[in-house]
Motif scaffolding. Structure first.
Motif, mmCIF file in Angstrom:
data_model
loop_
_atom_site.group_PDB
_atom_site.id
_atom_site.type_symbol
_atom_site.label_atom_id
_atom_site.label_comp_id
_atom_site.label_asym_id
_atom_site.label_seq_id
_atom_site.Cartn_x
_atom_site.Cartn_y
_atom_site.Cartn_z
ATOM 1 N N THR A 531 0.827 -1.205 0.000
ATOM 2 C CA THR A 531 0.000 0.000 0.000
ATOM 3 C C THR A 531 0.865 1.261 0.000
ATOM 4 N N TYR A 532 0.552 2.197 -0.890
ATOM 5 C CA TYR A 532 1.255 3.481 -0.885
ATOM 6 C C TYR A 532 0.752 4.291 0.309
ATOM 7 N N SER A 533 1.674 4.698 1.167
ATOM 8 C CA SER A 533 1.295 5.319 2.430
ATOM 9 C C SER A 533 2.388 6.245 2.920
ATOM 10 N N GLY A 534 2.124 6.928 4.024
ATOM 11 C CA GLY A 534 3.096 7.861 4.577
ATOM 12 C C GLY A 534 2.924 7.992 6.078
ATOM 13 N N GLN A 535 3.776 8.801 6.684
ATOM 14 C CA GLN A 535 3.802 8.925 8.143
ATOM 15 C C GLN A 535 2.487 9.433 8.726
ATOM 16 N N ILE A 536 1.718 10.176 7.935
ATOM 17 C CA ILE A 536 0.444 10.705 8.410
ATOM 18 C C ILE A 536 -0.574 9.577 8.632
#
Length: 632
Positions: A531-536
């Motif tokens: 899954t494309y994701s980030g710290q948020i």
């Protein structure tokens, strides 16, 4: 000494006029060249002298127009001092760009006092060629003394005012054409200042800093005023959209269990499973990733706050400040943070970091986020130093001893230090083990590999001890990197290490991933999640696992959201299929790696990203947590 007078000889008049205005001539030529040369240095790809020439000259002429209000000697002094100031800003901008890939802003300057103790990091960002920006200032010192003694006929005040007005208004009108065109081409860009590189690249350094100062002042004044009800409703709508979840997968799975989150300094994903001279760079993390849920498309989303922004994103699920560090700007705000919501559930919460307590304003901000305690440098025995301060080896060992006394259930937020830029403590990294980096020996990349290998060794021992002490049975362990390790200044070394032969902006962005894994008791739910994701997204994901309220979050629950999207502080975004690079305005198809034309769908996604960023800024700037009543 030659005396300049009102000779009727036209040649003498020309000579007199030329010498009389030498200070203006030199200022225009030298400052214009500096701004243009600087613009070329920060351009990642497209750069046009023809495109930028008009706003650069216009901005320089506005300064010249102001100088005409002064008498000759004061005018010369004014232009000389402005030349010094502009040159210093350009050099500072270059150093900042080499590390952050961004342009320094007023907010970042306000953060300067938070960065004490990292002089070696800052010093390493300057280059010998930077002297070119100040060499004229040095050479002009003796010429200035002679020139100020020259008998230059003074213009009358009314003449000076008229000349100044003509030049200022003329140059201002010319400048406004370029600024208006940018505002039309990139709606909202000048308001949010989200893409400082692009603004500087098309308007020039002087214009950027003038606009930055204007927007900073305007925003400061506007933030003192209450938001219109309509605006509040728009912000509320953005947050409410993020409450929608299609499933309840793993909801409450970790309820009642301890939570140990480890934020690792400068850990980037490209070192995971990588080998140098036949040996793994991160053998311990590689081992634990196989026992955990590993998110291999996880991006850092920090801005000027760097490490502190990573903490802010992970614990609050809102974006960092557009300019400056959230840990400084919003320390007086109310937060619905992870430590607060866990605290409401009866958890003991503690932040742990072996560096100066006041660094990045942590001693204030941790309280604002409702951590029960902060164990900083003053709470540790500084018995072993590596890099900037207490070694990860000693820090993690002492932290584990402290955790043994914590009331259960607890939340420990652990932040490491040893692998901090500029990775120059090779002797410290190799106290216990020599790591052969082959052809990278003595290079920036080689030093980083040694630093992160050292950190990996300490993290491996820490995780193994947690398991031996029985914490793995009743705890959720989360580990992730905080931000990039290799600044643009050393980007060719990065491309060489990963074998990238045809780099572009999308490929650079794809290298800005940091590893993140969640380890469940008994190694449950292990596997790789693409899954494309980030710290948020970390906080809403943990909120689902601990069955916590999800209000006031802009991230996605990674176990339940199907259409995730990563928005970066500069307005770039990716949804796993398309990558939009804001500073060039280009869209890329991730699968093919090729540029694609803008269409209505990707344009709407770009605009939504800007709306999310603006909603986050308004939410934080106006401390709206009590007024919005998200979910109601």
């Amino acid at each position: 000494m030659y005396k300049f007078n009102d000779s009727t000889n036209i040649v003498h008049k020309i000579i007199h006029s030329f010498v009389k205005n030498l200070d203006i001539l030199f200022f225009v030529i030298l400052v214009t060249l500096k701004v243009l040369f600087y613009g070329k240095q920060i351009a990642t790809n497209f750069f046009s002298y023809k495109y930028i020439m008009s706003p650069v000259i216009a901005s320089v002429l506005i300064i010249v127009g102001i100088s005409l209000l002064f008498k000759n000697k004061r005018r010369t002094r004014f232009l000389y001092i402005l030349n010094i100031i502009i040159s210093i800003f350009i050099i500072a901008d270059l150093a900042y760009f080499r590390y952050y890939k961004d342009i320094i802003s007023i907010g970042a300057i306000r953060n300067a006092f938070l960065l004490g103790g990292v002089a070696s990091s800052i010093g390493s960002l300057f280059k010998a060629t930077d002297i070119l920006y100040v060499i004229d200032i040095i050479l002009f010192i003796p010429l200035m003394r002679f020139y100020k003694k020259a008998n230059r006929k003074e213009n009358k005040l009314v003449t000076r005012v008229v000349l100044a007005a003509v030049i200022i208004f003329g140059a201002g009108a010319l400048n406004n054409i370029s600024i208006s065109k940018l505002a039309k081409d990139q709606p909202g860009l000048l308001h949010t200042m989200s893409n400082r590189i692009y603004i500087t690249k098309v308007l020039g350094s002087i214009n950027f800093h003038a606009i930055d100062a204007y927007q900073f002042t305007k925003n400061t004044i506007n933030n003192m005023k209450p938001l219109p009800k309509e605006k509040e409703n728009q912000i509320k709508s953005v947050f409410n959209d993020n409450l929608k979840s299609e499933t309840n997968n793993l909801k409450g799975k970790a309820k009642g269990k301890n939570l140990i989150v480890i934020q690792v300094e400068a850990l980037q994903q490209f070192v995971i499973n990588a080998k140098v001279e036949g040996k793994e760079v991160t053998p311990n993390l590689n081992r634990w990733l196989k026992r955990s849920r590993y998110f291999d498309n996880y991006f850092y989303q920090v801005a000027a706050g760097n490490t502190s922004d990573a903490e802010f994103l992970s614990n609050n699920s809102v974006y960092p400040a557009a300019s400056g560090a959230a840990y400084y700007l919003y320390s007086g705000n109310k937060f619905n943070s992870l430590p607060k919501t866990l605290g409401d559930e009866g958890y003991y919460t503690a932040a742990m970091h072996g560096y100066k307590n006041g660094f990045w304003n942590r001693n204030v901000m941790y309280k604002a986020q409702k951590f029960d305690d902060f164990y900083g440098e003053t709470n540790y025995k500084i018995d072993d130093k590596v890099g900037l301060g207490l070694s990860d080896k000693s820090f993690l060992n002492q932290s584990l001893e402290k955790m043994k006394s914590f009331k259960k259930p607890f939340y420990s937020f652990v932040v490491t230090l040893s692998s901090h830029f500029p990775y120059d403590d090779v002797e410290g990294y190799e106290k216990d083990e020599k790591f052969n980096v082959g052809k990278y020996e003595g290079t920036f990349m080689g030093n980083y590999l040694k630093g992160i290998h050292y950190a990996d060794t300490q993290l491996g021992m820490f995780l193994d001890k947690l398991e031996k002490e029985g914490y793995m049975d009743d705890s959720l362990i989360v580990l992730y990197g905080d931000h990039n390790a290799i600044s643009k200044n050393y980007i060719q070394q990065l491309y060489d290490f990963v074998g990238e032969k045809e780099p572009n902006d999308m490929k650079w962005y794809q290298l800005q991933k940091v590893p993140m894994f969640i380890h469940f008791p008994k190694d449950e739910h292990k596997g790789v999640d693409h899954t494309y994701s980030g710290q948020i997204d970390l906080y809403p994901t943990l909120a689902n696992l601990y069955d916590l309220p999800k209000e006031y979050m802009l991230g996605n629950d990674l176990f339940n959201s199907k259409n995730t999207k990563v928005t970066f502080r500069n307005g770039s975004y990716t949804d796993g299929k398309v990558f939009y690079v804001s500073w060039t305005g280009d869209y890329y198809d991730i699968k093919t790696g090729k540029k694609i034309p803008e269409n209505e769908k990707v344009k709407l996604e770009k605009e939504k990203s800007l709306k999310d960023l603006q909603a986050s800024d308004d939410f934080l700037n106006h401390n709206l947590i009590k007024k919005l009543n998200i979910g109601k």
